[in-house]
Design a protein around this motif. Sequence first.
Motif, PDB file in Angstrom:
ATOM      1  N   LEU A 334       0.287  -1.198   0.082  1.00  0.00           N
ATOM      2  CA  LEU A 334      -0.049  -0.234   0.110  1.00  0.00           C
ATOM      3  C   LEU A 334       1.016   1.549  -0.037  1.00  0.00           C
ATOM      4  O   LEU A 334       0.095   2.783   0.026  1.00  0.00           O
ATOM      5  N   SER A 335       2.058   1.410   0.078  1.00  0.00           N
ATOM      6  CA  SER A 335       2.848   2.153   0.010  1.00  0.00           C
ATOM      7  C   SER A 335       2.911   2.654  -1.226  1.00  0.00           C
ATOM      8  O   SER A 335       2.945   2.946  -2.445  1.00  0.00           O
ATOM      9  N   PRO A 336       2.657   4.266  -1.453  1.00  0.00           N
ATOM     10  CA  PRO A 336       2.744   4.830  -2.656  1.00  0.00           C
ATOM     11  C   PRO A 336       3.710   4.135  -4.088  1.00  0.00           C
ATOM     12  O   PRO A 336       3.716   4.291  -5.224  1.00  0.00           O
ATOM     13  N   ALA A 337       5.036   4.513  -3.623  1.00  0.00           N
ATOM     14  CA  ALA A 337       5.873   3.999  -4.392  1.00  0.00           C
ATOM     15  C   ALA A 337       5.957   2.672  -4.988  1.00  0.00           C
ATOM     16  O   ALA A 337       6.048   2.094  -5.814  1.00  0.00           O
ATOM     17  N   ALA A 338       5.039   1.464  -4.076  1.00  0.00           N
ATOM     18  CA  ALA A 338       5.353   0.078  -4.365  1.00  0.00           C
ATOM     19  C   ALA A 338       3.352   0.310  -5.410  1.00  0.00           C
ATOM     20  O   ALA A 338       4.098  -0.508  -6.701  1.00  0.00           O
ATOM     21  N   GLN A 339       3.154   0.702  -5.002  1.00  0.00           N
ATOM     22  CA  GLN A 339       1.703   0.972  -6.006  1.00  0.00           C
ATOM     23  C   GLN A 339       1.967   1.895  -7.432  1.00  0.00           C
ATOM     24  O   GLN A 339       1.361   2.064  -8.199  1.00  0.00           O
ATOM     25  N   ALA A 340       2.782   2.852  -7.311  1.00  0.00           N
ATOM     26  CA  ALA A 340       2.876   3.613  -7.659  1.00  0.00           C
ATOM     27  C   ALA A 340       3.779   2.947  -9.161  1.00  0.00           C
ATOM     28  O   ALA A 340       3.207   3.256 -10.535  1.00  0.00           O
ATOM     29  N   ARG A 341       5.180   2.282  -8.978  1.00  0.00           N
ATOM     30  CA  ARG A 341       5.579   0.997  -9.546  1.00  0.00           C
ATOM     31  C   ARG A 341       4.445   0.045 -10.142  1.00  0.00           C
ATOM     32  O   ARG A 341       4.744   0.021 -11.545  1.00  0.00           O
ATOM     33  N   LYS A 342       3.299  -0.443  -9.486  1.00  0.00           N
ATOM     34  CA  LYS A 342       2.329  -1.186  -9.796  1.00  0.00           C
ATOM     35  C   LYS A 342       1.592  -0.753 -11.404  1.00  0.00           C
ATOM     36  O   LYS A 342       0.907  -1.341 -11.811  1.00  0.00           O
ATOM     37  N   ALA A 343       1.288   0.853 -10.830  1.00  0.00           N
ATOM     38  CA  ALA A 343       0.531   1.498 -11.914  1.00  0.00           C
ATOM     39  C   ALA A 343       1.266   1.503 -12.971  1.00  0.00           C
ATOM     40  O   ALA A 343       0.889   1.856 -14.053  1.00  0.00           O
ATOM     41  N   ASP A 344       2.612   1.517 -12.913  1.00  0.00           N
ATOM     42  CA  ASP A 344       3.308   2.272 -14.048  1.00  0.00           C
ATOM     43  C   ASP A 344       3.163   0.699 -15.324  1.00  0.00           C
ATOM     44  O   ASP A 344       3.474  -0.029 -15.212  1.00  0.00           O
ATOM     45  N   ILE A 345       3.089   1.427 -16.034  1.00  0.00           N
ATOM     46  CA  ILE A 345       2.431   0.418 -17.667  1.00  0.00           C
ATOM     47  C   ILE A 345       4.285  -0.610 -17.917  1.00  0.00           C
ATOM     48  O   ILE A 345       3.885  -1.626 -18.314  1.00  0.00           O
ATOM     49  N   PRO A 360       0.944  13.364  -0.225  1.00  0.00           N
ATOM     50  CA  PRO A 360       1.923  14.283  -0.172  1.00  0.00           C
ATOM     51  C   PRO A 360       2.630  14.439  -1.822  1.00  0.00           C
ATOM     52  O   PRO A 360       2.637  13.356  -2.805  1.00  0.00           O
ATOM     53  N   ALA A 361       2.819  15.552  -2.246  1.00  0.00           N
ATOM     54  CA  ALA A 361       3.237  15.933  -4.234  1.00  0.00           C
ATOM     55  C   ALA A 361       3.906  15.165  -3.995  1.00  0.00           C
ATOM     56  O   ALA A 361       4.156  14.715  -5.299  1.00  0.00           O
ATOM     57  N   ALA A 362       5.257  15.141  -3.577  1.00  0.00           N
ATOM     58  CA  ALA A 362       6.265  14.298  -4.075  1.00  0.00           C
ATOM     59  C   ALA A 362       5.564  12.811  -4.461  1.00  0.00           C
ATOM     60  O   ALA A 362       5.789  12.234  -5.292  1.00  0.00           O
ATOM     61  N   ASP A 363       4.858  11.926  -3.454  1.00  0.00           N
ATOM     62  CA  ASP A 363       4.539  10.831  -4.104  1.00  0.00           C
ATOM     63  C   ASP A 363       3.444  10.597  -4.845  1.00  0.00           C
ATOM     64  O   ASP A 363       3.617   9.696  -5.497  1.00  0.00           O
ATOM     65  N   ARG A 364       2.857  11.914  -4.670  1.00  0.00           N
ATOM     66  CA  ARG A 364       1.855  11.482  -6.761  1.00  0.00           C
ATOM     67  C   ARG A 364       1.723  11.925  -7.212  1.00  0.00           C
ATOM     68  O   ARG A 364       1.964  11.771  -8.350  1.00  0.00           O
ATOM     69  N   ALA A 365       3.850  12.673  -7.822  1.00  0.00           N
ATOM     70  CA  ALA A 365       4.139  13.162  -8.758  1.00  0.00           C
ATOM     71  C   ALA A 365       4.760  11.572  -9.624  1.00  0.00           C
ATOM     72  O   ALA A 365       4.917  11.294 -10.597  1.00  0.00           O
ATOM     73  N   LEU A 366       4.769  10.104  -8.938  1.00  0.00           N
ATOM     74  CA  LEU A 366       5.339   8.981  -9.326  1.00  0.00           C
ATOM     75  C   LEU A 366       4.308   8.107  -9.798  1.00  0.00           C
ATOM     76  O   LEU A 366       4.536   7.714 -11.339  1.00  0.00           O
ATOM     77  N   PHE A 367       3.102   8.915 -10.406  1.00  0.00           N
ATOM     78  CA  PHE A 367       1.755   8.145 -10.398  1.00  0.00           C
ATOM     79  C   PHE A 367       1.618   9.139 -12.113  1.00  0.00           C
ATOM     80  O   PHE A 367       1.160   8.617 -12.922  1.00  0.00           O
ATOM     81  N   GLN A 368       2.438  10.055 -12.393  1.00  0.00           N
ATOM     82  CA  GLN A 368       2.480  10.853 -13.900  1.00  0.00           C
ATOM     83  C   GLN A 368       2.721   9.949 -14.966  1.00  0.00           C
ATOM     84  O   GLN A 368       3.572   9.493 -14.950  1.00  0.00           O
TER      85      GLN A 368
END
Length: 404
Positions: A334-345, A360-368
């Motif tokens: 559930l961490s932003p880093a793990a969720q962002a990597r999983k969401a990355d195609i 937080p903005a820095a974590d949100r930016a991981l999902f762009q």
Amino acid sequence: MPHPPPRFSRRHLLLAAAGTTLNPAWAQTATAWTEIDKAARGQTVYWNAWAGSEQTNAYLQWVAQQLKASHGLTLQHVKITDTADVVKRVRAEKAAGRGAGEGTVDLVWINGENFATMKREGLLFGPYAEALPNFRWVDTRGKPTTLNDFSVPTEGMESPWGMAQFTLFADSQRLPKPPQSMQALLALARSQPGRITYPRLPDFHGTTFVKQALVELAPDAKALARPVTDAAFAAQTAPLWPFLDALRPHLWRAGKQFPQNAAAVRQMMADGELLLAITFNPNEAANEIAAKRLPASVVSWQFEKGTIGNTHFVAIPYNARAKAGAQVVANFLLSPAAQARKADIAHWGDPTVLDLARLPAADRALFQTGNLPGLVTKGAPTLPEPHASWVDPLEKEWARRYGV
């Protein structure tokens, strides 16, 4: 304002770290989570998870590497093809009297009827999920299926880690006007016989295709959220079977055969044999385009009035040996880093369960991700899954009618 977390003695904290069930609030204190983390170090967590995708397997390997480095635990991916087999194993262990700390499964990737079965039969540890430190980022309002699995309340017995929604994709050069409902899909099949199909049930995607038709056609969709009865099944499926009867002769091979799984359907679509494919991952087509397995002209869409969607979870069996380690794994997922990597195609493309607006903005930016080819450009409403108890009778009746 949230209530302050309760205070516990060191004995309670140690019991929590060892896996003893307490009120979900126990893990909200930093001290309690420190005890769990401490107990997890050196543990081996046997995670029974579907292994049908190279990208999924690679992602789980990355998770294992991260957890080894940051938490000192070993995550072992036990590769399975059917979660129902895990349910049977845990059930057999309970029947054999194998109690707390004596099981062979520490964590299982699960949802739907398998979760309902394990919850009903007392095969799960918990509640634990809502007490995980990273659960505070989960979008429980915008994504209510994070708390409700096939109309069965999760009640903290499983932790969400990915979203899914029934999605279709096709090459826009071959299908410039995608169908926007099951009835429109029937009309397309009639005009293009042999160029549409769906996987043979009980394949998950095939069952979802049939459930999508059921949800669209049922006289009372609210009845589907309740446990099935013979009377309700007869009433709500009454329009479904005539629809599938009408569709069948226009399917690939006149509906006398059905592909084994969604991957086979996708390949036939890529080869031009079929017009469209189905998935439960809205990012799958974009993923395939990025891997150069599909052309950039492929588009994804969901029906205008909505498609079935749900959340997939991880759960901990009642007799897991590494309960502390399993909770650490669930929290990391559930961490932003793990969720962002999983969401990355580039890695998987599995949609996140988190509320990005609250990160937080820095974590949100991981999902762009930008405007990538193949992504769903206009999301549709998420329709709730029928209650888990509907799955088995649907699959059995489908097999009786069309399984020969």
